[in-house]
Design an enzyme around this catalytic site. Structure first.
Site, PDB file in Angstrom:
ATOM      1  N   ASP A 118      25.202   0.012 -47.043  1.00 55.60           N
ATOM      2  CA  ASP A 118      24.322  -0.951 -46.370  1.00 55.60           C
ATOM      3  C   ASP A 118      23.144  -0.310 -45.652  1.00 55.60           C
ATOM      4  O   ASP A 118      22.273  -1.016 -45.130  1.00 55.60           O
ATOM      5  CB  ASP A 118      25.127  -1.795 -45.376  1.00 55.60           C
ATOM      6  CG  ASP A 118      26.007  -2.810 -46.080  1.00 55.60           C
ATOM      7  OD1 ASP A 118      25.576  -3.335 -47.122  1.00 55.60           O
ATOM      8  OD2 ASP A 118      27.119  -3.071 -45.591  1.00 55.60           O
ATOM      9  N   ASP A 177      26.072  -6.736 -54.261  1.00 55.23           N
ATOM     10  CA  ASP A 177      25.122  -6.622 -53.148  1.00 55.23           C
ATOM     11  C   ASP A 177      24.445  -5.250 -53.114  1.00 55.23           C
ATOM     12  O   ASP A 177      23.323  -5.095 -52.639  1.00 55.23           O
ATOM     13  CB  ASP A 177      25.822  -6.817 -51.794  1.00 55.23           C
ATOM     14  CG  ASP A 177      26.944  -7.824 -51.788  1.00 55.23           C
ATOM     15  OD1 ASP A 177      27.555  -8.039 -52.854  1.00 55.23           O
ATOM     16  OD2 ASP A 177      27.248  -8.378 -50.725  1.00 55.23           O
TER      17      ASP A 177
END
Ligand code: GLY
Length: 408
Positions: A118, A177
């Protein structure tokens, strides 16, 4: 997720970079529709800033009673600073630059975060937009640090970056993602001329293209690999309705990710995949008339499945870019769908009443339905991609006007 108490008033944590080094944008020329939405956003986020105590905690959502604030290591920490940079871009007003600078500064430590994929979301939305708009050299160095940290998670046997370290049953999970974090790597190669970051991004995208998609172009959320051989162990879900379902935000990440992969490489395979995913989303019989998807395309409808406004905002933003790479008839279809999505999001059904919604912009997003977490709430990433989509719509219209082309 760790949440923090909010305090009284926002203070700028660091001095601004000197304006002589900066490249302040002229306020973006905006259509009436975009201008009205930017004015609304500026009003909401002014209220938000007035209620925040410090610039190293980040508003993520609103429970209906309380704002949820998170620390820099939360995957969503970059979206609020990123939204502030978009407000600076849209208005040219220094107050947004000051706020964006302060909240961006709090994320510097994430350049050394090697524990999650992330880091791309955290840094590229904050420092990435900051560098694009100001050319601040410190931001460039921080982005390179982040790209190096992200690259340490690449395993050549698998050909991918590992998403999470947190689930023992998944030795090498790659979630869809993760495509989004490749944009930081592509930037790093473009900026430095060092192809190694781009090679990792291309390998990850190619492996994802091979293993994450079903024949109908919908995608799995999680593909778990054997880190020694690169073999696929399992295809499952984490936030979707079922392993074989199409989790809406996952489809949105796939569309957005393959669209920028095409922008940066011009590879037809990525463009083809982006179009297939777009056509899956827009042609889905369960996409509601207002084009804001339910949280999962296969979620049971009874009594009323929650929507995911964040998925719609991500899709709209991606479609405004995809329009630029496809023939005229497809471009018109994608632009119309994205415009309809923006009109729905900007309607009172999804857009907050002024001062409400914890000062977030959009209502009705879904974080993780299976975990009972953040269902039918505002989310900072819905706001971020909503603003991005508004700016992309404006830039696109302006380019076409300037180039003397008929608007598609
Ligand atoms: N990347 C986590 C999510 O989309 O919820």
């Amino acid at each position: 997720m760790e949440t923090l108490d909010e305090g009284l008033a926002f203070r700028s944590a660091r001095p601004l970079p000197s304006m002589s080094d900066a490249h302040p944008p002229a306020p973006a020329p905006l259509s009436e529709f975009v201008r009205e939405n930017i004015a609304f956003a500026a009003n909401q986020y002014s209220g938000m800033l007035a209620q925040l105590a410090a610039s190293n905690v980040y508003p993520r959502t609103w429970t209906g009673e309380k704002r949820v604030l998170v620390r820099p290591a939360d995957w969503t920490s970059g979206f609020f600073p990123g939204a502030l940079w978009y407000l600076f871009e849209a208005t040219g007003e220094l107050r947004w630059r000051e706020a964006a600078t302060a909240f961006t500064a709090g994320l510097e430590g994430m350049k050394e975060n090697r524990r999650t994929h992330d880091v791309g979301f955290m840094l590229y939305c904050s420092f990435g937009n900051g560098y694009r708009l100001t050319k601040e050299p410190r931001y460039r160095a921080i982005l390179f640090g982040g790209a190096q940290s992200l690259a340490t998670r690449f395993n050549p046997n698998v050909g991918c970056i590992k998403s999470w370290d947190t689930r023992a049953e998944w030795p090498f999970p790659v979630i869809i993602d993760n495509m989004m974090n490749l944009e930081l790597l592509l930037w790093a190669s473009r900026e430095s001329g060092d192809p190694s970051f781009r090679d990792i991004a291309v390998s990850h995208a190619d492996t994802t293209l091979r293993n994450h998609f079903r024949p109908d172009a919908s995608c799995y959320h999680v593909v778990d690999y054997d880190p020694a051989t690169g073999a696929v162990r399992n295809r499952q879900t984490h936030q979707g309705a079922a392993d074989e379902s199409a989790w809406s935000r996952g489809q949105a990440w796939a569309l957005y990710g393959f669209t920028f992969m095409h922008r940066e490489t011009r590879a037809p395979s990525y463009l083809g995949q982006a179009q297939r995913v777009a056509d899956f989303i827009l042609g889905h019989p369960r996409l509601p008339a207002d084009k804001i998807p339910y949280w999962d395309f296969d979620a049971p409808r009874i009594p009323n499945a929650p929507r995911d406004a964040s998925a719609a905002a991500i899709v709209a933003s991606a479609l405004f870019e995809l329009c630029d790479y496809v023939p005229t008839d497809a471009a018109a279809r994608y632009r119309e769908a994205a415009t309809e999505q923006l009109r729905s999001l900007a309607s009172s059904a999804y857009r907050a009443a002024p001062g409400d919604n914890g000062c977030f912009l959009l209502k009705h997003s879904t974080g993780s339905f299976p975990r009972g977490s953040e269902i039918d709430v505002p989310l900072n990433y819905a706001d971020y991609y909503f603003l991005e989509a508004l700016l992309r719509k404006s830039r696109r219209a302006l380019r076409h006007e300037r180039d003397g082309m008929t608007r598609r």
